[in-house]
Design a protein around this motif. Sequence first.
Motif, PDB file in Angstrom:
ATOM      1  N   PHE A   1       2.983   4.954  -5.644  1.00 56.90           N
ATOM      2  CA  PHE A   1       2.552   4.642  -4.276  1.00 56.90           C
ATOM      3  C   PHE A   1       1.801   3.310  -4.246  1.00 56.90           C
ATOM      4  O   PHE A   1       1.198   2.887  -5.220  1.00 56.90           O
ATOM      5  N   ASP A   2       1.856   2.659  -3.067  1.00 59.43           N
ATOM      6  CA  ASP A   2       1.205   1.344  -2.999  1.00 59.43           C
ATOM      7  C   ASP A   2      -0.190   1.471  -2.387  1.00 59.43           C
ATOM      8  O   ASP A   2      -0.602   2.542  -1.964  1.00 59.43           O
ATOM      9  N   ARG A   3      -0.882   0.370  -2.331  1.00 57.44           N
ATOM     10  CA  ARG A   3      -2.276   0.364  -1.887  1.00 57.44           C
ATOM     11  C   ARG A   3      -2.426   0.836  -0.448  1.00 57.44           C
ATOM     12  O   ARG A   3      -3.388   1.519  -0.114  1.00 57.44           O
TER      13      ARG A   3
ATOM     14  N   LEU B   1      -2.269   4.563  -0.331  1.00 58.90           N
ATOM     15  CA  LEU B   1      -3.504   5.062  -0.935  1.00 58.90           C
ATOM     16  C   LEU B   1      -4.653   4.993   0.064  1.00 58.90           C
ATOM     17  O   LEU B   1      -5.411   5.950   0.240  1.00 58.90           O
ATOM     18  N   ASP B   2      -4.738   3.873   0.757  1.00 58.61           N
ATOM     19  CA  ASP B   2      -5.809   3.714   1.749  1.00 58.61           C
ATOM     20  C   ASP B   2      -5.684   4.756   2.861  1.00 58.61           C
ATOM     21  O   ASP B   2      -6.668   5.358   3.289  1.00 58.61           O
TER      22      ASP B   2
END
Lengths: 244, 244, 244, 244, 244, 244
Positions: free
Chosen positions: E210-212, E215-216
């Motif tokens: 998963f990318d940032r 995640l955020d």
Amino acid sequence: MPRPENRANDQLRPVTITRQWLDHAEGSVLVEFGKTRVLCAASVTQGVPRWRKGSGLGWVSAEYAMLPRATHTRGDRESVKGKLGGRTHEISRLIGRSLRAVIDYKALGENTILLDCDVLQADGGTRTAAITGAYVALADAVEWLRAKGALAGEPLTGSVAAVSVGILDGEPRLDLEYVEDVAAETDMNVVCTGDGRFVEVQGTAEGEPFDRKLLDGLLDLAVKGCADLTRIQLEALAVPPVNR
Amino acid sequence: MPRPENRANDQLRPVTITRQWLDHAEGSVLVEFGKTRVLCAASVTQGVPRWRKGSGLGWVSAEYAMLPRATHTRGDRESVKGKLGGRTHEISRLIGRSLRAVIDYKALGENTILLDCDVLQADGGTRTAAITGAYVALADAVEWLRAKGALAGEPLTGSVAAVSVGILDGEPRLDLEYVEDVAAETDMNVVCTGDGRFVEVQGTAEGEPFDRKLLDGLLDLAVKGCADLTRIQLEALAVPPVNR
Amino acid sequence: MPRPENRANDQLRPVTITRQWLDHAEGSVLVEFGKTRVLCAASVTQGVPRWRKGSGLGWVSAEYAMLPRATHTRGDRESVKGKLGGRTHEISRLIGRSLRAVIDYKALGENTILLDCDVLQADGGTRTAAITGAYVALADAVEWLRAKGALAGEPLTGSVAAVSVGILDGEPRLDLEYVEDVAAETDMNVVCTGDGRFVEVQGTAEGEPFDRKLLDGLLDLAVKGCADLTRIQLEALAVPPVNR
Amino acid sequence: MPRPENRANDQLRPVTITRQWLDHAEGSVLVEFGKTRVLCAASVTQGVPRWRKGSGLGWVSAEYAMLPRATHTRGDRESVKGKLGGRTHEISRLIGRSLRAVIDYKALGENTILLDCDVLQADGGTRTAAITGAYVALADAVEWLRAKGALAGEPLTGSVAAVSVGILDGEPRLDLEYVEDVAAETDMNVVCTGDGRFVEVQGTAEGEPFDRKLLDGLLDLAVKGCADLTRIQLEALAVPPVNR
Amino acid sequence: MPRPENRANDQLRPVTITRQWLDHAEGSVLVEFGKTRVLCAASVTQGVPRWRKGSGLGWVSAEYAMLPRATHTRGDRESVKGKLGGRTHEISRLIGRSLRAVIDYKALGENTILLDCDVLQADGGTRTAAITGAYVALADAVEWLRAKGALAGEPLTGSVAAVSVGILDGEPRLDLEYVEDVAAETDMNVVCTGDGRFVEVQGTAEGEPFDRKLLDGLLDLAVKGCADLTRIQLEALAVPPVNR
Amino acid sequence: MPRPENRANDQLRPVTITRQWLDHAEGSVLVEFGKTRVLCAASVTQGVPRWRKGSGLGWVSAEYAMLPRATHTRGDRESVKGKLGGRTHEISRLIGRSLRAVIDYKALGENTILLDCDVLQADGGTRTAAITGAYVALADAVEWLRAKGALAGEPLTGSVAAVSVGILDGEPRLDLEYVEDVAAETDMNVVCTGDGRFVEVQGTAEGEPFDRKLLDGLLDLAVKGCADLTRIQLEALAVPPVNR
């Protein structure tokens, strides 16, 4: 199904109690109920388990086990499997409770007697043979302590013996051997004191549940069998222990 | 330190081999080296361990154990501790290897013989008594298989016996009993075939390292002891097995 | 079967001893016998096991293990299986006994040195490499204790080294590697002190039992191999330990 | 508390990746993050665990362990204790999940690759070093399978690397060594793919709970560290594997 | 895949906290997140583990387990298997760490509180329900200690709650139930204090890394969910504890 | 010592049987004997244990366990200790035997029903509550199988219930709670079928051995108690099971 070797229904198998079968143990008995052969060794240690320290009271416990080839087909060793089976646990606890029923902890003082009951050959009734033999080994260990001056009184308040009874073809039989045990509809192990009172009564319906009348018949027979065993124990103990 | 009971340095303790001590096992021996008493039971099963299936070859292995009160002070049960100690493992492996040295796997066919060696009483030399007795139980189990017509030939290529030797006060002694074993500077267990060749040689300096001359003396003594044991094994096996 | 890489029958594989391979251990050695690679770490702790407390004597013991992929095909971890195998136990005990043969417990004082011998790669002779390397790690740990002023004298009474020998095609060979070990008829591990005396002699007939002449040949060869290893140990220890 | 050896907060320790450190394993790497040293061995077996049989899909898993003297004071062996600790379990599972994130099971075919990550020396970051090294060993094992013609496509969908980050004195630091790890207020392990995406994010407040801003700072630093490690992995893999 | 029972993506399942569900425990809570049902029992003992004795500091730890039929298909008991699985270990450790994050050991004094979290029924989110419920049981146990006058101050520095979040069809969802958990691409467990800071963040890519940005999004959602749970905990604790 | 809450000597504690307490299990009961609370879950699996395969017969067994804080002071988890205690084994076996006494294996067909009896809170009589509740869960599981068309007839040949009786101050009392259990001179657990016959009789002298008259009094009381429990079981089962 007739009884092997024409035994009467209320007759024990030939019972032999050989004291001092071992050289190191403080008490030791090879007990035989027919082909069932159990080696009972009593080990005395000064002191008691941690939870009992400082109480002034002694302790008695037991461990039961079977040699792998005690049985018709070899069983795996519990030491190799890495855990005790439920049956082993259950019988060890039963033997310990039975012996403790005739112990005065105060008179024993802070001493521990551990009874190892190892079945060398199994042909039914190993737990009842173990209790019956272990009592004699226990009595010898108590004498050993007495000779040392380590007792605070008489730790034995009586004797214990045990026998199995069961229903086959609707009739109660005493002291089942293996082929009978397998065929029994109901199986009961009874532990009695030398004066005929009950310490343990464990009855199990293997097939049909049983009614009160059958239960009463089994209890009568067991009381008789325990009385016979008590006599045999007393005879074995009548001989003074060989000096070591 | 003189030998107990005035034994000569090259003399075995009284050795007794009682065959068919058990009723269920295919071979069984109670072997006694003095007060050391080991029950050896041979169990035959059709088939072999998984890794050997379909090979046409048989298998022989062994398990060694000690009853808790075989010794002067009681030892904890390995089944209760939940694991086998290193010593138990080591001796079980040694007995298995020793017996396999005289087995022709092909002649045995896909049968397994497992030797249970349970020490009932220990007074030094339990592993060598176990090997010596186990060979006799093995021979009886082989006869049992032969009677069943289950063999593809003669599985026994010879016999094995074992003895301990040690150095005390600088002198080699044969078949150490417990008090000697504890005092020995060097301790060696030797397994020989009936024709005097070596199967296992295990020597350990307990105190001072030993030199070649002492080693040679120990080996000479062990070969002599094994020859004596071989004779006792043959005598025990000379009697035809009782029919069961 | 010729020896790999044209080794002579009485020739060791290339042996390397790298001291201080680890940063934390009080002594540490990576020992290589050809492709066999064993990491030996000595851990010093103040005090001794409970049964030795107050005796004024020290203690030395060892634990041997193999990484799962040290071998050609991966073995299961003993930590995952939940118990130590018999071979692991046996070798751990052998290493401990071998090192203790050159220890003066009194001079060591109440300190314990534990030698961890972890086989990173196995190609035959892991136990003999372990003993040979562990001695050097032990010597470094002893120096570490000396530097702390924690010794009561010189705890090392000598050095130990170990080598395997075996019979292939009827001829004795020194320091067997894996393919030779598998093919050997007889396999022997010998532990010698630096002055050429024996600490352990463990010979096993893998196939045919062996006679006295072959045994003598193996012992001669082993003594020579241990002498070579002793020289290599001394050279490794000649370099002063790097300050840490 | 300044960083040892004047490292910048966003600087890795010296990282070394030595391929083919073992002779038998299908892939093997000695990975070093400063003094932390982990041996990663990839073992290929044909076939998959039972629950996956017949699926056409491969499997990758990992086992992590520490040598007893990897640490400053010796830890007991889990094989001797008879059970795996929680930390061992947890890290083994983490390594396995991390590697599986870049595996195409279909392309791997019904093959299993097991990564053994054994910590030879520990100085903080053993789990992140293990993941980083294990990926390289895995890549070599995949090449080994490819050379055998045993693959159904390209099983590696990318690369993975891992690094620890933490807060000390309120500031994020990359790749903590032991003394920093102990002192950190917050400790986070991050596993990234080579293209900078997240596979695992595991952050723990050791002291004070942390706020979103600190978390963001840690994530930024970890992404940078993983990118550096990815570069080092690629360089290590750029050299063609030596023929075996 | 729509959410079961039309839950909004940022909506918790119905959460119930029943205090004093047990009569003997110093604190006890039956916590339900939808069909997930966890029994949390707090046991207070005077004194602390050996390694902490004499420090004046208290200790809090946790054990997590699942009843065999908590799940759709019955799982084997870990007590019967004889060892704890990795997952059990991992979750027990997580719960313990989470609770310790809000404990002032000094104020707790040398007392230990052990939280047993037993999953009676599992439908996803058992570890987050366990943490959320265990905090309430812990708070009651702290009150019990306060009533005894056994505290040296206020041991609770705040509250903790935990929730799972995950990505399904590219979108973040709060508090996954079992069918969602199985289908999620990424799964994250977040433990927050009552004031919205992080104690633990554990995110795992089950499928795609998963990318940032994702995640955020997950972190935002988890913070919201923990705030909701904090409110529910406070409401449950608002009622004064029944006298016992 | 008077009975708590003025119970008559032949009076049960308030007994509650809540069916379908769990969502996943094929049968589930929360049974309460006063404060004793046992969760009984029946799990159905197609097929039977290996030793019974191909026989056409079904199988029923049971596992008993206690949550660590079911008791006044917390007990260690058996899963953490790594082995089952003797008491756990013994009770599991008793429950299994009791239920099998009313099972027609042929009618059950090759299906297995496993009863998990987990004590959530203990206040005396946990094994008798477990048997009484497990029967109801078993009956529901049988209905579940019937609805699937998986039965070959009626597997239940009757019902079973169990109760404890004991002697206090020389008088028999029914259904002892914890404080009474501890004080009892003799303690007996009796399992009866719905038609009043015996399945198990287990009596133990905790202090004085007991005579036949007391034994008879205990048996009378137990038969009465089991009849009361049978009525409560029937009432609980009278309500049709909720559809799932």
